[in-house]
Design an enzyme around this catalytic site. Structure first.
Site, PDB file in Angstrom:
ATOM      1  N   ASP A 280      44.758 113.182 -42.454  1.00  0.00           N
ATOM      2  CA  ASP A 280      45.198 113.421 -40.822  1.00  0.00           C
ATOM      3  C   ASP A 280      43.898 113.138 -40.156  1.00  0.00           C
ATOM      4  OD1 ASP A 280      46.656 114.337 -38.902  1.00  0.00           O
ATOM      5  OD2 ASP A 280      46.822 116.136 -39.621  1.00  0.00           O
TER       6      ASP A 280
HETATM    7  C1  NOJ Z   1      47.410 115.051 -35.949  1.00  0.00           C
HETATM    8  C2  NOJ Z   1      48.617 115.794 -36.666  1.00  0.00           C
HETATM    9  O1  NOJ Z   1      48.156 116.945 -37.367  1.00  0.00           O
HETATM   10  C3  NOJ Z   1      49.689 114.911 -37.591  1.00  0.00           C
HETATM   11  O2  NOJ Z   1      50.691 115.929 -37.842  1.00  0.00           O
HETATM   12  C4  NOJ Z   1      50.009 113.967 -36.808  1.00  0.00           C
HETATM   13  O3  NOJ Z   1      50.901 113.148 -37.992  1.00  0.00           O
HETATM   14  C5  NOJ Z   1      48.657 112.868 -36.623  1.00  0.00           C
HETATM   15  N1  NOJ Z   1      48.048 113.745 -35.406  1.00  0.00           N
HETATM   16  C6  NOJ Z   1      48.896 111.613 -35.923  1.00  0.00           C
HETATM   17  O4  NOJ Z   1      49.433 111.641 -34.779  1.00  0.00           O
END
Ligand code: NOJ
Length: 731
Positions: A280
């Site tokens: 993430d």
């Molecule tokens: C952070 C989020 O936790 C995740 O769900 C998301 O896909 C990513 N950012 C990318 O935007």
């Protein structure tokens, strides 16, 4: 016919094998030509400058593409823009390896469907697959290859804002929905130009954040991991999901992004996942503040050694991995394995054949927000609505009634598409006011009532006047769209601002009040439940929210949604969910020393599986065809459901099972099956469920998936709290 079918199955198996052989040979050859820098480039993902959910570390991402430092980009879309970026990669880098374009296409791309939690309340797997399919059609027409969905985190704490992004609290239903969404995004073949590679997230146990505070610590056992949180990931792996995203939280004291037990032992070895693992957003970097890594370099080593393939936004592999390799802290084999998996995904998507295949402006114009997609969004939106209360048949409304339509959401567009609405354009969302005016021209008086979260009383008097002059008040209340989703936990779950006060004042006028809720999580609204004539949960229904809600309010569509998450009465009950354990001192009103509160009941405001219809259904008692199940055998459970009301309606018949005594304590009930049936007034239908041993099994203390002999209770009903039951023995 049977021969033909067998032949087709053998042929497709053979073709898949041939494809894998060709792909592996291609990838091996390419890998053999790559420098270490080029390999690390493929393991690096950066955001473009369009959308960010955290610090944007690399404003110079276009230079990074040119110099091969980046193999994938997210938050860039449209056929034109992705073509421009792809050209930089393909025309400037030595090996011309195409970029992979990712984005959070969560509940629709430009045509926005209900937020995932809302859509899950339809319990309609075909429709959820269809909405993911449409999202993929639109997103791929805008140059995207890869979506960061489905989000499959089981969530039982409504304070956690990200509860809105998942499919609710139940593992069984969540797993079916997760697989349906993967099928929808990925279609028949990733090679097709209208499919997206899916990325199931957040691996793992992110939804168990302590106190519902986002990014907070998680502490659950391996048995809870396996029985509660893992199955939706397994369902996605079994459905062929192309990638997995690690989560921000820790598991057993080790951040998920550096957790080799989670990634290597469970995901790759046990679940047999063959795709690639992405982190993430900066979650490798965050292993430093977690207190698990002394610096970024060590964090990168721990992540790579744990099995991570691609670094989202952290720049950690880019800045450190070469040195780590020189020092022997990581191996070339692990780097090669990571690159192999990423190149294989690009190959599967057909990008080596045509890097621009998704950048088709003509298709983009034709597909994005087409009438057919909008029609589907309206259809699915109305199936996601849950009717929570309907006293004295207040609903459906009659077109002759004078309606006061009041509230900060009555003519709002922004909140309708919810959070994580990707490329969705809220200005194109259809609000409720014009949709109701279309049903009942001249009969609707609109008044804002109040703002969502401030305490200005300036709109009260007009609203009260409109209410006073009406036959029925429709009051639209809720949370603003960004009060749920990422980094949007709330400690208080009542209506924000003075909305409750507005309700109280209007309700005192004595008119029937229909409360239409728009929100991204269960709210604590006991006073609304007690005093409103009707309560309609609409979540954030997407682009076509207004028309869909009007369809329900005027009875054009008879509501059929059922909650996939429990509504607590008050925050102090949290966590409260339907499949809790019995405890050694189960609730007994006459015994103080049992598991309960001094100042509140144990039961929730609305239970899991609950949802009314304009008609009414009656259930016969459950019957079983036998009282014992032998190994490999089945027990058939049946109920007869009758439509005893005035309207044709759809009911979701739910099967729950309880294992009365186990080698580990078992929940008081678990959903194990459901059927959606449609009945005309006066009609009845017998619904049967074949129960087999696999439906009785669980992961025991040794993490073996087994059913244990003993007594099982079978419960069937229209929601988790209202069932009839019968028992059988597993021998
Ligand atoms: C952070 C989020 O936790 C995740 O769900 C998301 O896909 C990513 N950012 C990318 O935007």
């Amino acid at each position: 016919m049977k021969h033909l079918l067998t032949f087709a199955i053998i042929l497709s198996g053979f073709l898949a094998q041939a494809h894998a052989q060709d792909r592996d040979a291609f990838v091996e050859k390419l890998l053999g030509q790559m420098t270490l820098d080029e390999k690390i480039g493929q393991m690096t993902l950066f955001t473009s400058d369009w959308d960010v959910t955290g610090p944007s570390l690399r404003p110079q991402y276009k230079d990074d593409i040119k110099t091969g430092k980046v193999g994938a980009v997210f938050n860039a879309y449209t056929a034109k823009y992705t073509r421009e970026l792809q050209r930089i990669a393909v025309e400037n880098t030595r090996l011309k390896i195409p970029l992979l374009f990712g984005y959070d296409v969560i509940h629709g791309h430009q045509t926005i469907f209900p937020i995932s939690l809302g859509e899950s309340c339809s319990w309609d797997l075909q429709e959820m697959e269809a909405s993911a399919r449409i999202a993929a059609e639109e997103a791929s027409a805008q140059g995207l290859h890869w979506t960061y969905a489905p989000m499959v985190d089981i969530a039982r704490d409504p304070r956690w804002g990200r509860i809105s992004e998942g499919a609710g609290e139940d593992t069984y239903l969540g797993s079916l929905i997760a697989a349906a969404r993967v099928r929808g995004f990925q279609g028949k073949s990733l090679k097709d130009n209208n499919t997206l590679a899916a990325c199931v997230k957040h691996y793992a146990v992110y939804g168990a954040a302590q106190a519902g505070r986002d990014y907070h610590t998680v502490d659950v056992s391996r048995q809870t991991l396996y029985n509660t949180y893992l199955p939706p990931f397994k369902a996605c792996v079994d459905a062929g999901v192309a990638s997995v995203m690690t989560s921000f939280n820790e598991f057993e004291g080790i951040p998920a992004t550096g957790n080799s037990y989670l990634i290597e032992d469970v995901l790759r070895k046990d679940l047999q996942f063959k795709g690639f693992v992405v982190t993430d957003y900066t979650s490798i970097n965050e292993m430093v503040p977690h207190g698990y890594s002394k610096d970024d370099k060590q964090a990168g080593e721990q992540a790579l050694n744990a099995g991570v393939d691609m670094d989202m936004q952290g720049g950690i592999f880019m800045n450190n991995t070469k040195k780590s390799l020189e020092e022997g802290k990581v191996t070339e084999k692990d780097i090669n394995d990571a690159v192999r998996r990423i190149l294989a995904a690009k190959y599967d998507l057909g990008l080596f054949e045509d890097p621009y295949k998704y950048c088709d402006e003509e298709r983009e114009k034709r597909v994005v927000m087409s009438q057919a997609n909008l029609d589907a969004a309206r259809r699915i939106a109305r199936k996601s609505v849950v009717l929570l209360k309907n006293d004295k048949e207040t609903l459906p409304l009659k077109k002759t009634q004078k309606i006061a339509l009041i509230g900060p959401f009555a003519n709002d567009k922004r909140s309708l598409i919810g959070s994580w609405s990707a490329a969705g354009d809220w200005t194109k969302a259809r609000p409720l006011l014009p949709a109701m005016q279309e049903y009942a021209p001249g009969k609707i008086t609109y008044s804002k009532g109040c703002n969502i979260s401030d305490d200005s009383l300036q709109y009260f008097s007009l609203a009260l006047k409109a209410a006073q002059e009406s036959d029925v008040v429709v009051l639209c209340l809720g949370e603003q769209w960004d009060m749920s989703g990422e980094a949007a936990s709330r400690a208080r779950l009542g209506l924000p601002g003075i909305q409750q006060q507005l309700f109280d004042r209007i309700q005192m006028l004595g008119k029937p009040v229909v409360v239409v809720l728009m929100n991204g999580r269960p709210l604590c609204i006991p006073e609304i439940d007690a005093k409103a004539a009707a309560v309609v949960e609409t979540w954030y229904l997407g682009t076509m929210a207004g028309p869909a809600i009007a369809d329900v309010l005027y009875g054009e569509y008879n509501p059929s949604g059922k909650l996939t998450v429990t509504f607590p009465r008050m925050e102090g009950q949290i966590p409260v969910f339907y499949n809790m354990k019995n405890t050694g001192r189960p609730f007994d009103a006459n015994n103080k020393y049992t598991s309960k509160y001094l100042d509140a009941p144990n039961d929730p405001l609305y239970p899991f599986g609950f949802g009314l219809s304009y008609t009414a259904f009656a259930y016969s008692p459950v019957t079983l065809d036998k009282t014992a199940m032998t190994a490999g055998g089945k027990v058939r459970a049946s109920v007869t459901v009758s439509n005893i009301g005035k309207y044709t309606g759809e009911e979701t018949v739910q099967l729950y099972i309880r294992d009365m005594v186990g080698s580990m304590t078992r929940p008081v009930k678990e959903l194990k099956g459901f059927r959606k049936i449609t009945l005309k007034p006066g009609e009845k239908q017998t619904v049967t469920f074949d129960i087999d041993e696999s439906m009785l099994a669980f992961y025991n203390h040794e993490l073996e998936f087994r059913a244990e002999p003993g007594t099982f209770q079978v419960m069937i009903g229209g929601n988790s709290a209202q069932t009839s039951s019968a028992t059988f023995e597993l021998q």
